[in-house]
Design a protein around this motif. Structure first.
Motif, PDB file in Angstrom:
ATOM      1  N   THR A   3     -10.567 -17.176 -27.487  1.00 51.31           N
ATOM      2  CA  THR A   3      -9.790 -16.668 -26.355  1.00 51.31           C
ATOM      3  C   THR A   3     -10.619 -15.798 -25.417  1.00 51.31           C
ATOM      4  O   THR A   3     -10.287 -15.650 -24.262  1.00 51.31           O
ATOM      5  CB  THR A   3      -8.587 -15.837 -26.847  1.00 51.31           C
ATOM      6  OG1 THR A   3      -9.066 -14.892 -27.782  1.00 51.31           O
ATOM      7  CG2 THR A   3      -7.538 -16.707 -27.452  1.00 51.31           C
ATOM      8  N   TYR A 113      -4.820 -10.382 -18.998  1.00 47.10           N
ATOM      9  CA  TYR A 113      -4.472 -10.617 -17.599  1.00 47.10           C
ATOM     10  C   TYR A 113      -4.823  -9.350 -16.832  1.00 47.10           C
ATOM     11  O   TYR A 113      -4.962  -8.280 -17.418  1.00 47.10           O
ATOM     12  CB  TYR A 113      -2.992 -10.997 -17.437  1.00 47.10           C
ATOM     13  CG  TYR A 113      -1.988  -9.899 -17.717  1.00 47.10           C
ATOM     14  CD1 TYR A 113      -1.408  -9.169 -16.671  1.00 47.10           C
ATOM     15  CD2 TYR A 113      -1.597  -9.595 -19.019  1.00 47.10           C
ATOM     16  CE1 TYR A 113      -0.494  -8.164 -16.922  1.00 47.10           C
ATOM     17  CE2 TYR A 113      -0.674  -8.593 -19.274  1.00 47.10           C
ATOM     18  CZ  TYR A 113      -0.117  -7.874 -18.219  1.00 47.10           C
ATOM     19  OH  TYR A 113       0.791  -6.875 -18.468  1.00 47.10           O
ATOM     20  N   ARG A 194       8.407  -4.650 -21.586  1.00 48.23           N
ATOM     21  CA  ARG A 194       8.999  -5.964 -21.877  1.00 48.23           C
ATOM     22  C   ARG A 194       8.210  -7.060 -21.148  1.00 48.23           C
ATOM     23  O   ARG A 194       7.843  -8.081 -21.732  1.00 48.23           O
ATOM     24  CB  ARG A 194      10.463  -5.954 -21.429  1.00 48.23           C
ATOM     25  CG  ARG A 194      11.231  -7.229 -21.718  1.00 48.23           C
ATOM     26  CD  ARG A 194      12.684  -7.120 -21.230  1.00 48.23           C
ATOM     27  NE  ARG A 194      12.804  -6.992 -19.781  1.00 48.23           N
ATOM     28  CZ  ARG A 194      12.652  -8.004 -18.916  1.00 48.23           C
ATOM     29  NH1 ARG A 194      12.350  -9.217 -19.356  1.00 48.23           N
ATOM     30  NH2 ARG A 194      12.800  -7.816 -17.614  1.00 48.23           N
ATOM     31  N   HIS A 196       5.134  -6.852 -19.982  1.00 47.10           N
ATOM     32  CA  HIS A 196       3.767  -6.870 -20.507  1.00 47.10           C
ATOM     33  C   HIS A 196       3.691  -7.771 -21.745  1.00 47.10           C
ATOM     34  O   HIS A 196       2.801  -8.625 -21.855  1.00 47.10           O
ATOM     35  CB  HIS A 196       3.330  -5.445 -20.840  1.00 47.10           C
ATOM     36  CG  HIS A 196       2.001  -5.358 -21.530  1.00 47.10           C
ATOM     37  ND1 HIS A 196       0.830  -5.830 -20.960  1.00 47.10           N
ATOM     38  CD2 HIS A 196       1.655  -4.852 -22.744  1.00 47.10           C
ATOM     39  CE1 HIS A 196      -0.183  -5.617 -21.815  1.00 47.10           C
ATOM     40  NE2 HIS A 196       0.298  -5.036 -22.892  1.00 47.10           N
ATOM     41  N   HIS A 197       4.641  -7.619 -22.660  1.00 45.99           N
ATOM     42  CA  HIS A 197       4.612  -8.446 -23.882  1.00 45.99           C
ATOM     43  C   HIS A 197       4.817  -9.914 -23.547  1.00 45.99           C
ATOM     44  O   HIS A 197       4.195 -10.793 -24.142  1.00 45.99           O
ATOM     45  CB  HIS A 197       5.636  -7.936 -24.906  1.00 45.99           C
ATOM     46  CG  HIS A 197       5.253  -6.585 -25.446  1.00 45.99           C
ATOM     47  ND1 HIS A 197       4.067  -6.367 -26.107  1.00 45.99           N
ATOM     48  CD2 HIS A 197       5.860  -5.372 -25.361  1.00 45.99           C
ATOM     49  CE1 HIS A 197       3.962  -5.083 -26.424  1.00 45.99           C
ATOM     50  NE2 HIS A 197       5.032  -4.461 -25.972  1.00 45.99           N
ATOM     51  N   PHE A 198       5.671 -10.172 -22.569  1.00 46.55           N
ATOM     52  CA  PHE A 198       5.870 -11.546 -22.102  1.00 46.55           C
ATOM     53  C   PHE A 198       4.572 -12.080 -21.478  1.00 46.55           C
ATOM     54  O   PHE A 198       4.135 -13.198 -21.779  1.00 46.55           O
ATOM     55  CB  PHE A 198       7.032 -11.558 -21.094  1.00 46.55           C
ATOM     56  CG  PHE A 198       7.153 -12.838 -20.308  1.00 46.55           C
ATOM     57  CD1 PHE A 198       7.303 -14.067 -20.947  1.00 46.55           C
ATOM     58  CD2 PHE A 198       7.133 -12.818 -18.920  1.00 46.55           C
ATOM     59  CE1 PHE A 198       7.426 -15.247 -20.220  1.00 46.55           C
ATOM     60  CE2 PHE A 198       7.257 -13.984 -18.183  1.00 46.55           C
ATOM     61  CZ  PHE A 198       7.398 -15.206 -18.825  1.00 46.55           C
ATOM     62  N   TYR A 199       3.925 -11.272 -20.653  1.00 48.02           N
ATOM     63  CA  TYR A 199       2.695 -11.715 -19.979  1.00 48.02           C
ATOM     64  C   TYR A 199       1.579 -12.034 -20.975  1.00 48.02           C
ATOM     65  O   TYR A 199       0.755 -12.909 -20.729  1.00 48.02           O
ATOM     66  CB  TYR A 199       2.222 -10.662 -18.964  1.00 48.02           C
ATOM     67  CG  TYR A 199       3.134 -10.524 -17.767  1.00 48.02           C
ATOM     68  CD1 TYR A 199       3.916 -11.587 -17.326  1.00 48.02           C
ATOM     69  CD2 TYR A 199       3.213  -9.319 -17.067  1.00 48.02           C
ATOM     70  CE1 TYR A 199       4.761 -11.463 -16.226  1.00 48.02           C
ATOM     71  CE2 TYR A 199       4.051  -9.187 -15.968  1.00 48.02           C
ATOM     72  CZ  TYR A 199       4.815 -10.265 -15.545  1.00 48.02           C
ATOM     73  OH  TYR A 199       5.637 -10.135 -14.462  1.00 48.02           O
ATOM     74  N   LEU A 200       1.552 -11.299 -22.075  1.00 50.32           N
ATOM     75  CA  LEU A 200       0.521 -11.554 -23.080  1.00 50.32           C
ATOM     76  C   LEU A 200       0.688 -12.940 -23.712  1.00 50.32           C
ATOM     77  O   LEU A 200      -0.260 -13.480 -24.278  1.00 50.32           O
ATOM     78  CB  LEU A 200       0.536 -10.479 -24.163  1.00 50.32           C
ATOM     79  CG  LEU A 200       0.087  -9.084 -23.693  1.00 50.32           C
ATOM     80  CD1 LEU A 200       0.245  -8.054 -24.829  1.00 50.32           C
ATOM     81  CD2 LEU A 200      -1.360  -9.094 -23.193  1.00 50.32           C
ATOM     82  N   THR A 201       1.877 -13.498 -23.621  1.00 49.68           N
ATOM     83  CA  THR A 201       2.106 -14.837 -24.215  1.00 49.68           C
ATOM     84  C   THR A 201       1.740 -15.951 -23.233  1.00 49.68           C
ATOM     85  O   THR A 201       1.715 -17.120 -23.601  1.00 49.68           O
ATOM     86  CB  THR A 201       3.591 -15.040 -24.618  1.00 49.68           C
ATOM     87  OG1 THR A 201       4.382 -15.131 -23.414  1.00 49.68           O
ATOM     88  CG2 THR A 201       4.089 -13.902 -25.484  1.00 49.68           C
ATOM     89  N   LEU A 202       1.502 -15.606 -21.981  1.00 48.70           N
ATOM     90  CA  LEU A 202       1.258 -16.631 -20.958  1.00 48.70           C
ATOM     91  C   LEU A 202      -0.216 -17.000 -20.868  1.00 48.70           C
ATOM     92  O   LEU A 202      -1.082 -16.162 -21.044  1.00 48.70           O
ATOM     93  CB  LEU A 202       1.722 -16.142 -19.579  1.00 48.70           C
ATOM     94  CG  LEU A 202       3.208 -15.797 -19.423  1.00 48.70           C
ATOM     95  CD1 LEU A 202       3.481 -15.368 -17.993  1.00 48.70           C
ATOM     96  CD2 LEU A 202       4.064 -17.000 -19.776  1.00 48.70           C
ATOM     97  N   ARG A 203      -0.452 -18.255 -20.538  1.00 47.99           N
ATOM     98  CA  ARG A 203      -1.825 -18.711 -20.256  1.00 47.99           C
ATOM     99  C   ARG A 203      -1.893 -18.990 -18.779  1.00 47.99           C
ATOM    100  O   ARG A 203      -1.107 -19.797 -18.276  1.00 47.99           O
ATOM    101  CB  ARG A 203      -2.120 -19.997 -21.049  1.00 47.99           C
ATOM    102  CG  ARG A 203      -2.446 -19.750 -22.497  1.00 47.99           C
ATOM    103  CD  ARG A 203      -3.890 -19.310 -22.695  1.00 47.99           C
ATOM    104  NE  ARG A 203      -4.083 -18.636 -23.969  1.00 47.99           N
ATOM    105  CZ  ARG A 203      -4.110 -17.319 -24.090  1.00 47.99           C
ATOM    106  NH1 ARG A 203      -3.932 -16.540 -23.046  1.00 47.99           N
ATOM    107  NH2 ARG A 203      -4.333 -16.758 -25.252  1.00 47.99           N
ATOM    108  N   SER A 207       4.073 -20.389 -18.141  1.00 46.12           N
ATOM    109  CA  SER A 207       4.552 -20.405 -19.521  1.00 46.12           C
ATOM    110  C   SER A 207       3.705 -21.330 -20.376  1.00 46.12           C
ATOM    111  O   SER A 207       3.142 -22.289 -19.886  1.00 46.12           O
ATOM    112  CB  SER A 207       5.996 -20.844 -19.553  1.00 46.12           C
ATOM    113  OG  SER A 207       6.100 -22.103 -18.923  1.00 46.12           O
TER     114      SER A 207
END
Length: 207
Positions: A3, A113, A194, A196-203, A207
């Protein structure tokens, strides 16, 4: 492929004056996200000794310089606020330089990001450098109240700034995410966490 080879994707963060954009930006920084502020980049490009400042002084005259050679922002703002052509001249000089400055600072990001925060993200076209856009939104009356509290300015001036900035509709049309910041700071922080945690899952910001 590990990564660390993935280049950080770029989130554009914007919002009108008094929306709480700076408070949100600060919390992302506290969470370890690399953030570049377009307003800072705009200041860096007109520092003494840099070519943009010499061109500005040549065009507008020495009246836009302070005694120490720094740019006199208030004097310049007055000149361009009254004459749209002058504002356009200045923007066409500065926008490409600010864009380069932003790109080079974003390139240093170590976080998954990075964020480009800019009040004029949409208007300036800076959003083209981003993969996703988060708009911090607030009811206009609240924007005005917050700005009056913060800047000791007049309501008339705030209205003038609101007019120059992209309309709320225009901003929201570009938004992938909207955070309505009409409560207190703790709530804003929890919403930023909330996201930030969502953004960490994005590539790549998608989505």
């Amino acid at each position: 492929m590990n990564t660390s080879d993935l280049k950080p994707w770029i989130l554009g963060l914007t919002g009108g004056i008094g929306s709480g954009k700076s408070a949100a930006a600060q919390h992302f920084i506290d969470l370890g996200v690399h953030l570049v502020d377009a307003d800072h980049a705009a200041r860096w490009v007109v520092e003494p000794g840099r070519p943009a400042l010499a061109k500005i002084a040549e065009h507008f005259g020495a009246g836009v310089l302070q005694a120490d050679g720094q740019l006199d922002r208030a004097a310049l703002r007055k000149l361009i606020f009254e004459v749209p052509e002058e504002r356009r001249w200045l923007e066409s000089l500065l926008h490409p330089l600010i864009g380069q400055e932003i790109a080079s600072h974003l390139a240093k990001a170590q976080s998954p990001y990075a964020i480009l925060v800019s009040p004029l993200l949409i208007e300036s076209g800076q959003y083209a450098q981003t993969q996703r856009i988060l708009v911090i939104d607030a009811p206009e009356q609240l924007q005005i109240e917050r700005t009056l509290l913060r800047d000791q300015t007049s309501e008339q001036q705030v209205q003038a700034i609101l007019k120059v900035q992209a309309s709320r509709e225009e901003r929201l049309r570009h938004a992938n995410d909207v955070l309505v910041n009409d409560r207190d700071l703790n709530w804003l922080h929890s919403e930023v966490e909330r996201l930030h945690h969502f953004y960490l899952t994005l590539r790549g910001g998608q989505s």
